[in-house]
Design a protein around this motif. Structure first.
Motif, PDB file in Angstrom:
ATOM      1  N   TYR A 121     -69.787 -23.579 -16.219  1.00 47.23           N
ATOM      2  CA  TYR A 121     -69.120 -24.872 -16.357  1.00 47.23           C
ATOM      3  C   TYR A 121     -69.686 -25.889 -15.363  1.00 47.23           C
ATOM      4  CZ  TYR A 121     -65.492 -23.116 -19.541  1.00 47.23           C
ATOM      5  OH  TYR A 121     -64.820 -22.618 -20.625  1.00 47.23           O
ATOM      6  N   ASN A 122     -70.008 -25.429 -14.162  1.00 44.21           N
ATOM      7  CA  ASN A 122     -70.603 -26.316 -13.171  1.00 44.21           C
ATOM      8  C   ASN A 122     -71.948 -26.850 -13.658  1.00 44.21           C
ATOM      9  OD1 ASN A 122     -71.042 -27.581 -10.625  1.00 44.21           O
ATOM     10  ND2 ASN A 122     -72.249 -25.827  -9.967  1.00 44.21           N
ATOM     11  N   ALA A 123     -72.747 -25.972 -14.251  1.00 47.93           N
ATOM     12  CA  ALA A 123     -74.045 -26.405 -14.769  1.00 47.93           C
ATOM     13  C   ALA A 123     -73.887 -27.430 -15.885  1.00 47.93           C
ATOM     14  CB  ALA A 123     -74.830 -25.195 -15.267  1.00 47.93           C
ATOM     15  N   LEU A 124     -72.779 -27.339 -16.601  1.00 47.04           N
ATOM     16  CA  LEU A 124     -72.501 -28.286 -17.685  1.00 47.04           C
ATOM     17  C   LEU A 124     -71.907 -29.599 -17.182  1.00 47.04           C
ATOM     18  CD1 LEU A 124     -71.013 -25.705 -20.155  1.00 47.04           C
ATOM     19  CD2 LEU A 124     -72.966 -27.182 -20.682  1.00 47.04           C
ATOM     20  N   GLY A 125     -71.570 -29.651 -15.888  1.00 46.58           N
ATOM     21  CA  GLY A 125     -71.026 -30.872 -15.320  1.00 46.58           C
ATOM     22  C   GLY A 125     -69.526 -30.994 -15.422  1.00 46.58           C
ATOM     23  N   ARG A 126     -68.842 -29.900 -15.692  1.00 43.86           N
ATOM     24  CA  ARG A 126     -67.382 -29.972 -15.757  1.00 43.86           C
ATOM     25  C   ARG A 126     -66.813 -30.131 -14.355  1.00 43.86           C
ATOM     26  NH1 ARG A 126     -64.797 -26.278 -20.566  1.00 43.86           N
ATOM     27  NH2 ARG A 126     -66.059 -27.162 -22.245  1.00 43.86           N
ATOM     28  N   ARG A 127     -65.898 -31.041 -14.196  1.00 46.30           N
ATOM     29  CA  ARG A 127     -65.375 -31.403 -12.886  1.00 46.30           C
ATOM     30  C   ARG A 127     -64.145 -30.589 -12.512  1.00 46.30           C
ATOM     31  NH1 ARG A 127     -69.788 -33.747 -10.932  1.00 46.30           N
ATOM     32  NH2 ARG A 127     -70.538 -35.427 -12.274  1.00 46.30           N
ATOM     33  N   ALA A 128     -63.718 -30.779 -11.269  1.00 45.40           N
ATOM     34  CA  ALA A 128     -62.571 -30.034 -10.752  1.00 45.40           C
ATOM     35  C   ALA A 128     -61.295 -30.329 -11.510  1.00 45.40           C
ATOM     36  CB  ALA A 128     -62.385 -30.350  -9.270  1.00 45.40           C
ATOM     37  N   ASP A 129     -61.195 -31.532 -12.115  1.00 41.25           N
ATOM     38  CA  ASP A 129     -59.965 -31.872 -12.820  1.00 41.25           C
ATOM     39  C   ASP A 129     -59.970 -31.402 -14.271  1.00 41.25           C
ATOM     40  OD1 ASP A 129     -61.884 -33.602 -13.728  1.00 41.25           O
ATOM     41  OD2 ASP A 129     -60.739 -35.442 -13.363  1.00 41.25           O
ATOM     42  N   ASP A 130     -61.035 -30.769 -14.711  1.00 42.99           N
ATOM     43  CA  ASP A 130     -61.035 -30.152 -16.042  1.00 42.99           C
ATOM     44  C   ASP A 130     -59.951 -29.077 -16.052  1.00 42.99           C
ATOM     45  OD1 ASP A 130     -61.904 -27.775 -17.840  1.00 42.99           O
ATOM     46  OD2 ASP A 130     -63.123 -29.434 -18.594  1.00 42.99           O
ATOM     47  N   PRO A 131     -59.043 -29.062 -17.021  1.00 40.81           N
ATOM     48  CA  PRO A 131     -57.919 -28.103 -16.994  1.00 40.81           C
ATOM     49  C   PRO A 131     -58.356 -26.646 -16.875  1.00 40.81           C
ATOM     50  CG  PRO A 131     -57.537 -29.787 -18.654  1.00 40.81           C
ATOM     51  CD  PRO A 131     -58.932 -30.012 -18.153  1.00 40.81           C
ATOM     52  N   ALA A 132     -59.382 -26.244 -17.613  1.00 40.34           N
ATOM     53  CA  ALA A 132     -59.830 -24.846 -17.548  1.00 40.34           C
ATOM     54  C   ALA A 132     -60.388 -24.523 -16.168  1.00 40.34           C
ATOM     55  CB  ALA A 132     -60.879 -24.582 -18.622  1.00 40.34           C
ATOM     56  N   VAL A 133     -61.147 -25.446 -15.589  1.00 41.29           N
ATOM     57  CA  VAL A 133     -61.711 -25.252 -14.255  1.00 41.29           C
ATOM     58  C   VAL A 133     -60.594 -25.196 -13.215  1.00 41.29           C
ATOM     59  CG1 VAL A 133     -63.148 -26.304 -12.471  1.00 41.29           C
ATOM     60  CG2 VAL A 133     -63.914 -26.308 -14.862  1.00 41.29           C
ATOM     61  N   ALA A 134     -59.649 -26.108 -13.306  1.00 39.55           N
ATOM     62  CA  ALA A 134     -58.557 -26.161 -12.328  1.00 39.55           C
ATOM     63  C   ALA A 134     -57.720 -24.886 -12.358  1.00 39.55           C
ATOM     64  CB  ALA A 134     -57.683 -27.382 -12.597  1.00 39.55           C
ATOM     65  N   ARG A 135     -57.425 -24.393 -13.558  1.00 33.44           N
ATOM     66  CA  ARG A 135     -56.630 -23.156 -13.671  1.00 33.44           C
ATOM     67  C   ARG A 135     -57.383 -21.975 -13.083  1.00 33.44           C
ATOM     68  NH1 ARG A 135     -56.334 -22.370 -19.346  1.00 33.44           N
ATOM     69  NH2 ARG A 135     -55.088 -20.511 -18.931  1.00 33.44           N
ATOM     70  N   ALA A 136     -58.690 -21.905 -13.340  1.00 35.19           N
ATOM     71  CA  ALA A 136     -59.493 -20.798 -12.813  1.00 35.19           C
ATOM     72  C   ALA A 136     -59.581 -20.864 -11.292  1.00 35.19           C
ATOM     73  CB  ALA A 136     -60.886 -20.829 -13.429  1.00 35.19           C
ATOM     74  N   ALA A 137     -59.776 -22.073 -10.753  1.00 36.60           N
ATOM     75  CA  ALA A 137     -59.862 -22.220  -9.301  1.00 36.60           C
ATOM     76  C   ALA A 137     -58.543 -21.838  -8.637  1.00 36.60           C
ATOM     77  CB  ALA A 137     -60.245 -23.660  -8.950  1.00 36.60           C
ATOM     78  N   GLN A 138     -57.436 -22.236  -9.232  1.00 32.61           N
ATOM     79  CA  GLN A 138     -56.138 -21.885  -8.663  1.00 32.61           C
ATOM     80  C   GLN A 138     -55.912 -20.386  -8.706  1.00 32.61           C
ATOM     81  OE1 GLN A 138     -54.060 -24.133  -7.067  1.00 32.61           O
ATOM     82  NE2 GLN A 138     -53.218 -22.173  -6.378  1.00 32.61           N
ATOM     83  N   TRP A 139     -56.360 -19.752  -9.798  1.00 36.38           N
ATOM     84  CA  TRP A 139     -56.230 -18.289  -9.876  1.00 36.38           C
ATOM     85  C   TRP A 139     -56.988 -17.627  -8.738  1.00 36.38           C
ATOM     86  CZ3 TRP A 139     -59.610 -14.189 -10.357  1.00 36.38           C
ATOM     87  CH2 TRP A 139     -59.025 -12.941 -10.637  1.00 36.38           C
ATOM     88  N   LEU A 140     -58.213 -18.097  -8.470  1.00 39.24           N
ATOM     89  CA  LEU A 140     -58.994 -17.518  -7.377  1.00 39.24           C
ATOM     90  C   LEU A 140     -58.290 -17.734  -6.041  1.00 39.24           C
ATOM     91  CD1 LEU A 140     -62.654 -18.489  -8.358  1.00 39.24           C
ATOM     92  CD2 LEU A 140     -61.727 -16.171  -8.170  1.00 39.24           C
ATOM     93  N   LYS A 141     -57.779 -18.914  -5.809  1.00 35.30           N
ATOM     94  CA  LYS A 141     -57.105 -19.170  -4.528  1.00 35.30           C
ATOM     95  C   LYS A 141     -55.856 -18.308  -4.380  1.00 35.30           C
ATOM     96  CE  LYS A 141     -57.340 -23.769  -5.069  1.00 35.30           C
ATOM     97  NZ  LYS A 141     -57.193 -25.215  -4.775  1.00 35.30           N
ATOM     98  N   ASN A 142     -55.164 -18.069  -5.474  1.00 34.52           N
ATOM     99  CA  ASN A 142     -53.970 -17.220  -5.421  1.00 34.52           C
ATOM    100  C   ASN A 142     -54.308 -15.767  -5.108  1.00 34.52           C
ATOM    101  OD1 ASN A 142     -52.407 -19.435  -6.080  1.00 34.52           O
ATOM    102  ND2 ASN A 142     -52.198 -18.882  -8.248  1.00 34.52           N
ATOM    103  N   ARG A 143     -55.561 -15.379  -5.353  1.00 33.48           N
ATOM    104  CA  ARG A 143     -55.967 -13.991  -5.140  1.00 33.48           C
ATOM    105  C   ARG A 143     -56.535 -13.746  -3.753  1.00 33.48           C
ATOM    106  NH1 ARG A 143     -55.032  -9.825  -8.760  1.00 33.48           N
ATOM    107  NH2 ARG A 143     -56.971  -8.932  -8.016  1.00 33.48           N
ATOM    108  N   GLN A 144     -56.647 -14.763  -2.933  1.00 32.37           N
ATOM    109  CA  GLN A 144     -57.244 -14.585  -1.611  1.00 32.37           C
ATOM    110  C   GLN A 144     -56.375 -13.693  -0.742  1.00 32.37           C
ATOM    111  OE1 GLN A 144     -57.948 -18.238   0.591  1.00 32.37           O
ATOM    112  NE2 GLN A 144     -59.762 -17.345   1.576  1.00 32.37           N
ATOM    113  N   ASN A 145     -57.003 -12.792  -0.011  1.00 33.45           N
ATOM    114  CA  ASN A 145     -56.285 -11.895   0.884  1.00 33.45           C
ATOM    115  C   ASN A 145     -55.984 -12.589   2.208  1.00 33.45           C
ATOM    116  OD1 ASN A 145     -56.282  -9.751  -0.930  1.00 33.45           O
ATOM    117  ND2 ASN A 145     -58.242  -8.949  -0.192  1.00 33.45           N
ATOM    118  N   ALA A 146     -55.094 -11.998   2.972  1.00 31.87           N
ATOM    119  CA  ALA A 146     -54.677 -12.591   4.241  1.00 31.87           C
ATOM    120  C   ALA A 146     -55.832 -12.695   5.231  1.00 31.87           C
ATOM    121  CB  ALA A 146     -53.538 -11.765   4.846  1.00 31.87           C
ATOM    122  N   ASP A 147     -56.815 -11.812   5.111  1.00 29.31           N
ATOM    123  CA  ASP A 147     -57.944 -11.849   6.046  1.00 29.31           C
ATOM    124  C   ASP A 147     -58.987 -12.888   5.668  1.00 29.31           C
ATOM    125  OD1 ASP A 147     -59.219 -10.689   3.882  1.00 29.31           O
ATOM    126  OD2 ASP A 147     -59.594  -8.762   4.860  1.00 29.31           O
TER     127      ASP A 147
END
Length: 652
Positions: A516-542
């Motif tokens: 998606y980045n190579a295609l130029g999709r931005r952070a506010d693209d709904p699919a990109v935003a949902r995926a980024a939030q999922w990754l942040k939710n999975r971060q461990n305490a360390d």
């Protein structure tokens, strides 16, 4: 190792960026030192206990003398890999697996371990608790049948006459994956001839069965209970009754066709299909047919197996295959991220090595479905011309285009033509075949492992979409449009994507975000935003990320490792940066984790398995993943924070 108390000593932008710069420089230096004189890189590739166990048992099957030192060291490796309850897992830290445990126990007993030894009693008890050896999977029961431990009725019927079926047949070999074909064809000969292992030490494992093999009423259990399962079970019983009535001449012709098929794809010392199970089956096939040990085909097949043996201090085991093309292409990407003259020079030497290995003149099995596509891909191994890999090819193309699109223009053009031709009808890409989607075959009794096919997957498809975008393919291109439609459909409700060839949703999500980045999709693209939030939710305490191989079981969908890993942390960081989140505090914490976890050798220690052969069946530990992926992430972070205009637009 990481020191948690110092993990967040400096989380300011300047401090984290400085640490990332130093860490990336050390990692790049370490990788440069690992380059082979001819320009390529290769790291060890480790699987579970089944491959070294099968190797040891193959030596006993053939009646070969085993080097006592190698046997002892490999036995040590097997003993060290057990779970707390005494069995063997499919991946580091995983639960005990019945079939792996049967093979591990059998191999240790063949090496001379007494069944009365404490570790053997524990393993036997664990196998009994899991249902006994009679509940092991098909491939384990085939091994037991070859050693005379179970009757051949314990194995589903697979008549060698399958080789003579017309191409329209629903059971034709063209309908299964490349790895299944290369494993099955020599196995068909073995199942027709039903040879018995020489087994000079007379090793038996009757103690592993809860029900004596001659009293087992139903051997054919399948994890998927559906109408197809019941249908194929009845069909198996009918074929079993009919098999003795098949004409002998037809059987001889079918065996000859199977042998010819193997001979065409024997692949020199790189082995049939480039994978251990196919190589071992080829050796046993030649042996069962009475080939002398000096016969060229037997010799070359046997040598291919020995090339997989790793014998170094602290670890003696057998690799499932070799990964030089994959390792080289990804290392090149990591070095190009650093943007230094030494790294660029090494990267070009690696790409020149890759250029010479492009498959341009062999029309492989993939052409059955795509006869109009010209060869142009790369294999995963040193040589495997019948089976180029779409994933490897896309990654090589992106590295070549990024490094010097003029120098590698011819290679890029041929590869892109082949990848475009390998797109499946649903818009996605599989790894080795197009439209390899005969899902009903996963219900036959032989397919209790559920890994018979090579359907399109999000991670491979994302690599192809990202490649097309990087090369400037227009938005109206039908191949690109189909790929995007497929990726859109594959996004999970929580925003992630499934990872077929890497563990798991972290890998899949990173893969799609880079496309998606190579295609130029931005952070506010709904699919990109949902995926980024999922990754942040999975971060461990360390500050890191980790995900267990258990996540391939639906009931463990949210499984995490007990601790973070360097490679999965790198994927998450690369995904977040591709999603435009470089300034998010989660990224700074992840970068800090990597800089603190770096080893004294400039690379990262990592025991967990973060890659996959077959989900729920066979897992992999690429020793290079904890080397080049963290370097990619750190170098990219530094470049983005320092405003480096030369940073690649692609998410890798």
């Amino acid at each position: 190792m990481m020191h948690p108390q110092t993990l967040h000593r400096s989380t300011s932008d300047a401090g984290v960026t400085h640490a990332a710069r130093l860490s990336a420089a050390e990692a790049a230096e370490a990788l440069l030192a690992r380059q082979k004189p001819d320009g390529h890189w290769i790291f060890e590739l480790e699987a579970d206990c089944t491959i070294p166990a099968e190797y040891l048992l193959l030596r006993h099957y053939l009646g070969e003398d085993v080097d006592p030192g190698v046997e002892a060291r490999m036995a040590d490796y097997l003993r060290a890999g057990r779970t707390a309850d005494g069995g063997w897992p499919l991946f580091h830290g995983g639960a005990m697996d019945l079939s792996a445990s049967v093979k591990g126990y059998f191999a240790l007993k063949a090496c001379g371990d007494s069944p009365d030894a404490p570790h053997m009693r524990e393993a036997c008890a664990a196998i009994h608790r899991a249902g006994g050896a009679e509940r092991a999977n098909v491939f384990t029961r085939i091994l037991l049948a070859l050693f005379g431990q179970v009757p051949w009725k314990a194995v589903p019927t697979m008549p060698v006459e399958i080789m003579t079926l017309p191409k329209w047949s629903p059971f034709h070999l063209d309908r299964v994956s490349y790895w299944s074909r290369t494993v099955i064809v020599p196995l068909l000969v073995l199942m027709a001839l039903k040879p018995q292992a020489r087994n000079p030490r007379g090793i038996a494992v009757a103690e592993l069965f809860r029900t004596p093999p001659d009293r087992v009423a139903d051997w054919h259990h399948h994890p998927e209970q559906a109408a197809w399962t019941r249908f194929f079970k009845l069909l198996d019983a009918a074929v079993r009754r009919a098999e003795p009535l098949l004409p002998a001449d037809n059987r001889r012709r079918a065996i000859a066709k199977a042998v010819g098929w193997v001979e065409e794809r024997l692949n020199g010392e790189d082995g049939l299909g480039g994978i251990y199970p196919a190589m071992a089956n080829a050796v046993m096939m030649y042996d069962a047919l009475g080939y002398a040990r000096e016969h060229p085909s037997f010799l070359i097949a046997r040598r291919s197996i020995e090339k997989l043996v790793v014998d170094r201090p602290g670890a003696t085991y057998v690799q499932p295959c070799l990964s030089p093309v994959w390792d080289t292409a990804l290392t090149v990407h990591a070095l190009l991220e650093t943007n230094t003259p030494a790294a660029r020079d090494a990267a070009l030497r690696g790409l020149d090595w890759l250029k010479d290995r492009q498959i341009l003149d062999v029309v492989g099995d993939w052409a059955v479905k795509r006869p109009k596509a010209k060869p142009g891909g790369w294999a995963f191994q040193y040589e495997n011309p019948h089976y180029p890999d779409v994933d490897d090819t896309a990654v090589v193309v992106m590295a070549m285009h990024r490094a010097d699109p003029i120098r590698y223009a011819g290679s890029i053009e041929r590869a892109v033509h082949w990848i475009r031709g390998m797109q499946s009808d649903n818009g996605g890409w599989g790894a080795f075949d197009a439209d390899n989607t005969a899902h009903y075959l996963n219900y036959i009794p032989f397919a209790d492992h559920g890994a018979l096919l090579d359907p399109p997957t999000a991670d491979v498809s994302a690599r192809c979409v990202g490649m097309l975008a990087q090369l400037g393919t227009g938005a109206g291109d039908p191949v690109l449009t189909g790929g995007l439609r497929y990726l859109t459909k594959e996004q999970e409700p929580d925003g992630s994507w499934f990872g077929r060839w890497g563990t798991n949703y972290i890998y899949g999500t990173w893969s799609v975000l880079m496309a998606y980045n190579a295609l130029g999709r931005r952070a506010d693209d709904p699919a990109v935003a949902r995926a980024a939030q999922w990754l942040k939710n999975r971060q461990n305490a360390d500050g890191g990320w980790g995900e267990s191989g258990a996540s391939y079981w639906r009931e463990h969908r949210d499984a995490r490792c007990a601790f973070s890993t360097a490679s999965q942390t790198a994927w998450a960081l690369l995904g977040l940066m591709a999603a435009g989140q470089v300034d998010d505090p989660a990224v700074a914490r992840g970068v800090a984790y990597l800089t603190e976890a770096q080893g004294k050798d400039g690379l990262w220690p990592e025991d967990p398995y973060t890659a996959v052969g077959f989900p729920r069946v066979f897992y992999l530990r690429y020793h290079g993943y904890a080397s080049f992926f963290p370097l990619m992430a750190l170098a990219r972070y530094r470049a983005l924070k320092e405003g480096n205009a030369g940073v690649s637009p692609w998410g890798l």
